[in-house]
Structure formats: C-alpha cells, structure tokens
Design a protein around this motif. Structure first.
Motif, PDB file in Angstrom:
ATOM      1  N   ASN A 195       0.810  -1.226   0.000  1.00 12.80           N
ATOM      2  CA  ASN A 195       0.000   0.000   0.000  1.00 12.80           C
ATOM      3  C   ASN A 195       0.838   1.267   0.000  1.00 12.80           C
ATOM      4  OD1 ASN A 195       0.950  -0.383   2.613  1.00 12.80           O
ATOM      5  ND2 ASN A 195      -0.873   0.482   3.579  1.00 12.80           N
ATOM      6  N   ALA A 196       2.158   1.139  -0.112  1.00 14.75           N
ATOM      7  CA  ALA A 196       3.021   2.326  -0.130  1.00 14.75           C
ATOM      8  C   ALA A 196       2.836   3.088  -1.431  1.00 14.75           C
ATOM      9  CB  ALA A 196       4.475   1.912   0.043  1.00 14.75           C
ATOM     10  N   VAL A 197       2.759   4.408  -1.316  1.00 10.25           N
ATOM     11  CA  VAL A 197       2.670   5.257  -2.514  1.00 10.25           C
ATOM     12  C   VAL A 197       3.976   5.997  -2.756  1.00 10.25           C
ATOM     13  CG1 VAL A 197       0.175   5.549  -2.300  1.00 10.25           C
ATOM     14  CG2 VAL A 197       1.718   7.191  -1.181  1.00 10.25           C
TER      15      VAL A 197
ATOM     16  N   THR B 183      10.874   8.739  -3.845  1.00  7.21           N
ATOM     17  CA  THR B 183      10.345   8.305  -5.131  1.00  7.21           C
ATOM     18  C   THR B 183       8.951   7.736  -4.984  1.00  7.21           C
ATOM     19  OG1 THR B 183      10.686   6.757  -6.969  1.00  7.21           O
ATOM     20  CG2 THR B 183      11.448   6.049  -4.802  1.00  7.21           C
ATOM     21  N   PRO B 184       8.103   7.852  -6.014  1.00  8.55           N
ATOM     22  CA  PRO B 184       6.828   7.135  -6.000  1.00  8.55           C
ATOM     23  C   PRO B 184       7.051   5.625  -5.976  1.00  8.55           C
ATOM     24  CG  PRO B 184       6.830   8.863  -7.661  1.00  8.55           C
ATOM     25  CD  PRO B 184       8.244   8.721  -7.181  1.00  8.55           C
ATOM     26  N   VAL B 185       6.040   4.904  -5.463  1.00  8.03           N
ATOM     27  CA  VAL B 185       6.069   3.444  -5.384  1.00  8.03           C
ATOM     28  C   VAL B 185       4.781   2.907  -5.985  1.00  8.03           C
ATOM     29  CG1 VAL B 185       6.137   1.449  -3.829  1.00  8.03           C
ATOM     30  CG2 VAL B 185       7.504   3.477  -3.308  1.00  8.03           C
TER      31      VAL B 185
ATOM     32  N   TYR C  26       8.612   4.776   4.347  1.00  9.75           N
ATOM     33  CA  TYR C  26       7.690   4.769   3.218  1.00  9.75           C
ATOM     34  C   TYR C  26       6.443   5.584   3.552  1.00  9.75           C
ATOM     35  CZ  TYR C  26       5.586   1.073   6.061  1.00  9.75           C
ATOM     36  OH  TYR C  26       5.044   0.364   7.103  1.00  9.75           O
ATOM     37  N   PHE C  27       5.733   5.999   2.498  1.00 11.78           N
ATOM     38  CA  PHE C  27       4.531   6.819   2.618  1.00 11.78           C
ATOM     39  C   PHE C  27       3.300   5.980   2.282  1.00 11.78           C
ATOM     40  CE2 PHE C  27       7.931   9.834   1.677  1.00 11.78           C
ATOM     41  CZ  PHE C  27       7.701  10.836   2.610  1.00 11.78           C
ATOM     42  N   THR C  28       2.247   6.168   3.078  1.00 18.53           N
ATOM     43  CA  THR C  28       0.967   5.512   2.796  1.00 18.53           C
ATOM     44  C   THR C  28      -0.160   6.516   3.015  1.00 18.53           C
ATOM     45  OG1 THR C  28       0.849   4.742   5.087  1.00 18.53           O
ATOM     46  CG2 THR C  28       1.722   3.192   3.451  1.00 18.53           C
TER      47      THR C  28
END
Length: 914
Positions: A836-838, A884-886, A910-912
């Motif tokens: 679910n990481a963006v 970076t985007p994921v 990471y970003f979610t």
C-alpha cells in the motif's frame, strides 16, 4: 429549643418593604433608564438614557423616570453634583434607583448629598452618599443598603418635615435625625456609627418610629435619644455598644438608651443588648432617671424585661457564645427577615431559643449563620462485587452539623436517600463505575456538595485482561510526552470483583513494572518488534490471574514538520574527529535538549543533512536509532581527503538520540537538522515523478560565489501554491571551485548549514527538503566560485498532501553486487516495500562505476521521467537520499548513458495514504 413554626414567629412583626426581602436584581424593563459616568460609556444627559447611550448624571434620569421603572446606575461610578429626587411613583409601582450589580460591594458614589423632597413611592438602593441624606415631606420611601456619611452639624440621615413610612434598612449610617413630625419611620438591620459628642440616632417628635435590629457604636453620649411627641415608637432587638473616649465633652450622659420625660409614656423598649463601658455606668436614662440594671429599669418602667447587659463587648456579635443569638423578638415592630448582609433569619440548633414565644431571630444587625463551607464523602468499600452493601459517610465542614439534612445519590439511577444521618447504605444490583454524591443542606437552605466513587464489579473470579495501543504524542509541539515506540497498557477490561492489590507487567524486553493497584501504564521500547507482554494480578482476597499477548511496537505513520535548518554537531569546532568503528551519539532537539531549539519530545524520525570531511581513507558512514543494533546499511561514502554530504532520514532512539559510526579511518562529522516527522501533527506528503524546476545551464546562468538566486517552487510544475515544503534533488555541475550550496526558505535568514558540497569536474547531487519561503519561493546560495545548479522536484508537503510517513530502521532492499551490475540503459526493480506504499525514502548508492552518468528512481510500471536521482562518478562510490513514487510495492531504478554500475538500495521509510 426549637419553635413550632418559623413562619408563625416571623410574620407578625414583618414590615412590608418595597422590594424586600428580594436580593437578586430584577430583569431590566425596556423602559428602564441607565446612568453611567465612566470613561468610554458614551453617556449623554441630552439623550434618552438607553443602555448603549446612558445618562451621565443621576439627576438627568431623576427628571424623567416614570412610575414602575428603574434607573440602573453603573457600579463603582461617581457623581459629584447634589442629587434631588422630587418625582413620585405609584402604589405598587415605585420609582427605583439601584446600582446595576446586586453584590453588596459595588456601590455608586454621590459626592454632595441626596435630597428626597415631596416625593412618594421611591426606592433607593446601594448608593454611597457623602454630605448627608435628607427626606422631607415625602412618603413611602425605602432606603436600602446605602452608605450615608455625616453632613453638616454631624447629621448623616435626616427624616423630617412630616415624612411618613420611611424605611431605612441594611445600611451604614453615621448620625441619624428623625424629627419634624415624621411618622412610621423604620430603622432596621443597620450599622449605625455616631459622631463625636452626638447621639447615633436622635428621635424627636416622630410618632411611630421603630428602631429594630440595629447595631449601634457610639462613645460619648447616648446611642439612642428619644424626646418629644413620639408615641407608638419602639426600640427592639438592638445592640448598643458604647465605648470610652477621652475626647468626650458633651454634657449629655453616656448611656445606651435615653428617653426624655416628655416621650417616655409612648416608647416601648425590650430585647436589646447593651455592652461596653457604659454597662458599668448607666445603660438606661429614662425620664431623667438613670437605671444601672435591666431589673431596676423593668421594675420602675415596665420596659426592658428581656434586655441583656454584656460586660464583655468582644463576645457580642455574630459569633459563637454571643448573647444575641436566637434571643430576639420576631414580632417586634419593624422586623425584617434578612440581616445586614442579606442573610435570612436562622436557628442555631446549639442555642436554646430564648426569644419571644420561643423565637430565634438574633439581636442586632447581623444574623449568626451556619458556616457550612463544604462536605467530604467517603464510600466503603470503594470496590466490591454486585450485591455488596456499600456505606457512604458524609463529613460536613459546618458549625451547626446537627441541623443538616443530607441527600445521597448513589449514581445508579435509584431514588435519592434523604436523611438527617451522616451515613447511608446501598446495595448495587448492576456493575458500574459510579459517582456517589452527597448534598448537605443547612437550616437556611444553603447547599454544598461532596463526591465519592465506587467500582461495582461483576461477581465471579478475578480475570486479568488488557489492551495495548501505541502511546502517541498529541498537540502541535508537546515539549513533554511519549517518544516513539511507546505503548499504553490499559487494564480496564479486567474483571475484578475485589480490589486489585498487586499488578505486575512484564513488557517482554526485560523491563517490568509493579503497582499496588489496577492502573494504566506506559512503556517505551528501544527497538521495534513483537513483544510478549504478560499481566499478573492479585486481589484483596488473595486470588491471582495472569494473561499474556503479543504486542507490536512500531514507528507510527507521521506528518512532516519543517523547521529552519540549524547545526546540531560539528566536530571540527571541538577537535574531536570521528574514529572508525566507534559509534558516537548525536543528541536530537527533542524537548529542551538543545537550548534555543526546543522542539517536540514526540518526534519519530529526524531529517538531517550529514557531511563527512577530511577522511583519512576511503570509508563510509552509517546512521541509525540510538539503543538499537547497527544495521548493515550506509548513508554516505567519502574518499580519502574528500568531502561528501547526504540527506539522512533516521528514526529517533528511545533516548532521543541517534548513533553515527564511521566504518574505518578518521574524519570530521557535521550534522545539520532540517525537520522531523511526528504522529498526529505536521503535513502529509505527495510524491511526484521527478520534475525539473531549474537548470541554470539553460536559464539564468551559473550561480556565482557569494551570490543568491530565488526560485519559484510552489504554484508551478504540479506543486500547489499552499505547499509548506518541497523535496528536491539538488545537482551541481561545472563547479569552478570546491564549495557548498545552501537551499533555504527566507532570503533574509540564511542559515549556517549546507545542503550540497561541490567539486570542480564532478557532477554531485543531494536531496534537500526545504520549507517554502515568501511567495512560494526558496533561495539558493553558493559560498565560492561558481556552479551550475539543477533542481528536480520529487514531491511536496502541504495540507492537501496525500500520505503519511512511516519510519523504518535502515534496511537493505537490494544489492546488485550479488546479482550483477546494472548496464547502461537497463532498469532494475527493487521490491520489498509494503503493497500500500505510494512513496518511499531510500538511500541509493552507486559503486564500481566505470563511466560518469546518472540513475533515476521512479514508480514501478510508470513512465521514465527526464530527471536524475543520483549522479554517478567514475571510480567513486556515490550515495544519495532518494524520495520516489512506489507502485505495487516496487521501485524502478534506471541507469542512464555511461558505464555499468552496482546499485545498493536501502529503505529509510515509506509513505501511505489513510
């Protein structure tokens, strides 16, 4: 001891007073008038006296006020001119002059006297009058809660010229004259202080005067002097205090009550108290004869049968043991139910009711009251199973405790228990955490409240249970509070029929806590992980219960808080180089650790710019949370004699520090603080495919040494105008000299930090997170030489950002040294990120490079952007902080033109969304 009915005792002697005994202010009528002389009141005597534009003087209102209306006077205001009232109200519709606030302390002040002349049905309350007050030819006048100072000839208040039914109550009076045929005057519940060598109250030719429940203080002459045609007058329930004064010069005998021969037949006196030195002289002077005792006075005149002489004047008054308590005549002419302070007549249950017909009104202006100031409530047992009898015990702070009534509310919806007893028992039928309330009520209706608590538990065995949740900081910048990896263990789910007397929690990391009761507890782990938490309980009956469960300690999803960059550490200034193999702690600015930079104690991850310079050999630096094992990752690489910088995002250790360790050799270490991530505050992040913002090779030319350049970053290239910070990849090329570049928000406040170290002949890059400055800009500065700069935006932070950041202890995701080099034009896919990481924060390192080029990171399956994430250099190991985007838990890394590279990828977080 007690009367049959209070009402029967009081009613017979009550005076019908306009507005008495009410003490609360009535609601203002729309036609009422207002007076306010204070600065800023916008008053005008030429207006209509409304609340927004009041009259400036009371006189202006007195000229126009109508029957049934009130003139509301602002408290604590002054009026220097004389006031005359000559307008009249009507029966049942008096004209009232009253200070707006009803508390006794706030009066309005008249400077040159008050005259009521030829008026009727007038009420005046709460004025302070200097220069005296005169009532002439007027009827049905009420003067209540006034302060009247003496005017000319020592006369404070004068009632005369045939005035009728003038009532003066609850006031401070200095020198009272009632004469000139005045009829039906009442002095009730006043404090009356005389003038040297003059009686406090002089009644002359004033039939029907009632002097009732006053406290007189005089020194040289009679406290009260009555003469002339004063038939039907009465002197009842008063306290006369006559002091000794060396300045006395009057030939009038010092006495309590003086009644001249021409008035004696028409005056009735009883239930008074006379005290002070006059007791040893002549308390009475009646028809020219002095009487030393009430017995002698009564035998000769038939008056004063219930009078009291009190040699100890200090024992007289509203205090325990005073002869005034519950000893007056409630049927005396002029009696009013409230005392000088507005307190009602009260029965002291400790004192026999010796007043007339068993009455209990006190003598004098003051009524002794129960000093009921509070009540405490104990509940026992405070914890027990359903069906147990619970006892509530009240302890009131009351001097009249025997007269109290108690109302017990056991908090479970059952009917209240009203009783005279200080205890009440109750059996609960259902479990609850109940608040028990007691209301203590004294004889005059005053209520105070006390509270207790009881836990009513289900019947059954002791069963331990708990929940464990992350203990997260709250608020915008909590200087104190939980740090990262904190949990809160809540035992509310425990079933405990009896009190828990021992609680032990084993947190599964070698740490334990003990408590003597069942309570909530907090704990901070040193490292993220899964821990077996065990709760062991024992109750007051000896029963034991244990429960265990696995608790996950993790760094929490966080928002970003941008700060002005500042330097945390520079070992060059302390001559303490970093030695390879020896970790050094770096204190972060959480709480008050760094003077001048007090930031939140709850930061979960710090963003730093780290520089290594003066290395004695080729080496690399690793950074990780304090108190945790050193991970097999690195953050920056440096060649012997060189300088290398990189942005580092690193979780915060439990002790508020991080560790930094050089792999080998020696070097100087510089650490600049850029910002931090924290749960429940900060801005969310929106990742962008790398987007070029600036390239000085095509626009503006190289940035010269000592020069600045302002660059628009918000409101362009997909970054919204209200972004608070931007994440940029900053690249230098064509540098003329070694130097450094600073990126910062406010052009007027350049920090003493750096973001990128430049070298001639080398393309170098570093990622920077920069707060947005004025008008959506940032400023660039290089200290020496000149260099071309390239800015690629990789995301932004703002109130409409999409994702929160979850810190990760540095973790290696991929290393092509085990799989083969990444060829030019080829792409490698890095996996291992949450599905679910963006977005992701990575440390990407290029090594064993044969030809200069660059690497670009982008979301898996996405379009290759026309920008770089890292510039590679032949024969040099180069790291860079990459955001970076994921997509689908994966990131692509593309190798541009140039030679093959080994690529090492470490995860920092990471970003979610959500």
């Amino acid at each position: 001891m007690r009367p049959t009915r209070r009402t029967a005792l009081l009613t017979a002697g009550l005076v019908t007073l306009l507005g008495l005994p009410a003490t609360a202010a009535a609601a203002a009528d729309p036609a009422d008038l207002y007076v306010n002389s204070a600065d800023g009141s916008h008053c005008s005597d030429g207006g209509t006296g409304t609340k927004p534009v009041p009259f400036c003087s009371i006189s202006a209102a007195a000229k126009v006020v109508k029957p049934g209306r009130t003139v509301w006077i602002e408290p604590d205001t002054s009026y220097p001119d004389p006031l005359t009232i000559d307008r009249s109200g009507e029966p049942g519709k008096p004209i009232t002059f009253a200070v707006r606030e009803e508390s006794r302390s706030f009066r309005a002040y008249l400077g040159k006297g008050l005259t009521i002349d030829g008026a009727s049905h007038v009420v005046i309350r709460k004025l302070s009058v200097a220069g005296g007050t005169k009532v002439a030819g007027s009827g049905n006048i009420e003067l209540d809660r006034l302060y009247i100072g003496a005017g000319s000839e020592g006369k404070g208040l004068v009632v005369g010229e045939g005035s009728t039914d003038v009532r003066v109550t609850r006031s401070d009076l200095s020198g009272v004259w009632i004469d000139g045929g005045a009829r039906g005057t009442v002095l009730g519940r006043n404090y009356i202080d005389g003038v040297i060598n003059k009686a406090d109250v002089i009644v002359a030719d004033a039939p029907g005067t009632a002097v009732t429940n006053n406290t007189f203080v005089t020194d040289c002459v009679a406290a009260l002097a009555v003469s002339g045609a004063s038939a039907g007058s009465s002197v009842s329930n008063n306290v006369f205090v006559n002091w000794h004064n060396d300045r006395c010069t009057s030939s009038v005998p010092r006495t309590g009550i003086l009644v001249a021969a021409n008035a004696a037949a028409g005056v009735r006196a009883d239930y008074n108290v006379i005290t002070g030195p006059v007791v040893k002289m002549a308390p009475y002077m009646w028809a020219g004869t002095a009487y030393p005792t009430p017995a002698a006075f009564t035998a000769a005149t038939g008056q004063g049968a219930h009078d009291i002489l009190a040699p100890d004047f200090e024992a007289v008054g509203p205090k325990d043991g005073s002869p005034t308590i519950d000893s007056g005549d409630p049927t005396a002419p002029g009696v009013i139910p409230d005392d000088y302070y507005g307190k009602p007549t009260a029965d002291d249950p400790r004192v026999p009711n010796s007043g007339k017909n068993g009455g209990y009104i006190d003598r004098g202006a003051y009524e002794t009251q129960d000093d009921l100031s509070g009540v405490e409530l104990g509940v026992a047992p405070a914890w027990a199973p359903v069906g147990t009898k619970v006892k509530a015990t009240a302890k009131a702070a009351s001097s009249w405790a025997a007269a109290l009534t108690y109302r017990y509310d056991f908090g479970d919806g059952t009917p209240l228990v009203a009783t005279k007893a200080t205890t009440a028992e109750h059996v609960y039928s259902t479990p609850c955490a109940c608040e028990v309330k007691v209301t203590a009520i004294n004889a005059v209706g005053k209520e105070v409240f006390g509270y207790g608590h009881t836990k009513v538990a289900p019947a059954g065995p002791l069963t331990a249970a708990f929940t464990a949740e992350p203990d997260l900081p709250m608020g915008t910048n909590p200087i104190s509070g939980p740090g990262p990896l904190s949990i809160s263990v809540d035992t509310a789910a425990t079933v405990a029929p009896w009190p828990v007397t021992s609680m032990d929690v084993d947190f599964g990391d070698g740490e334990t806590v003990h408590s003597d009761d069942l309570s909530r507890t907090e704990h901070t782990y040193k490292s993220p992980g899964d821990y077996r938490v065990t709760l062991t309980l024992q109750d007051s009956k000896g029963a034991k219960s244990t429960v265990a469960k696995t608790v996950k300690a993790r760094y929490a999803a966080s928002g970003y808080v941008a700060t002005e960059p500042f330097r945390l550490l520079d070992t060059r200034t302390t001559n303490t180089s970093v030695q390879g193999g020896n970790p050094i702690p770096v204190r972060l600015p959480n709480s008050t650790a760094i003077p001048g930079h007090e930031l939140s104690a709850g930061m979960a991850s710090a963003v730093l710019n780290v520089t290594v310079t003066g290395a004695t050999e080729d080496t690399h630096l690793g950074i990780w949370p304090s108190g945790q094992p050193r991970p097999a990752t690195s953050n920056l690489n440096v060649a012997a004699g060189g300088t290398s910088a990189n942005t580092v995002t690193v979780p915060v250790g439990a002790d508020g520090k991080i560790q930094a360790q050089l792999n080998s050799g020696r070097a100087s270490l510089i650490v600049d603080f850029v910002g931090y991530y924290q749960p429940n505050i900060g801005q969310r992040f929106s990742p962008l495919s790398p987007t070029r913002i600036l390239d000085t090779r095509t626009t503006g030319g190289a940035l010269g040494g000592g020069k600045t350049r302002t660059v628009k970053v918000a409101g362009v290239n997909g970054i919204p105008a209200d972004a608070t910070a931007v994440a940029l990849n900053l690249t230098s090329t064509g540098a003329k000299e070694q130097g450094h570049v600073i990126a910062y928000p406010d052009p007027a406040k350049r920090p003493a930090t750096s973001n990128l170290n430049v070298e001639p002949g080398k393309d170098k890059s570093n990622q920077a997170i920069v707060p947005v400055g004025p008008n959506g800009t940032i400023t660039l500065f290089t200290n020496t030489g000149s260099t071309h700069l390239i800015l690629d935006a990789v995301g932004y932070y703002g109130k409409d950002g999409k994702a929160l950041f979850t810190p990760v202890v540095p973790k290696r995701l991929a290393d092509t040294r085990t799989t083969g080099k990444l060829a030019p034009g080829a792409t490698t896919t890095v996996s291992g990120l949450p599905a679910n990481a963006v977005g992701a924060v990575l440390n990407v390192t290029a090594t064993d490079t044969t030809t200069p080029g660059f690497l670009t990171a982008y979301g898996y399956g996405g379009k290759l952007p026309g920008a770089s994430s890292l510039n590679t250099l032949q024969g040099i190991t180069v790291p860079n902080h990459v955001t970076t985007p994921v997509a689908n838990g994966k990131v692509n890394i593309f190798n541009s033109h140039g030679g093959p590279n080994h690529v090492v990828t470490d995860l920092l977080g990471y970003f979610t969304t959500g």
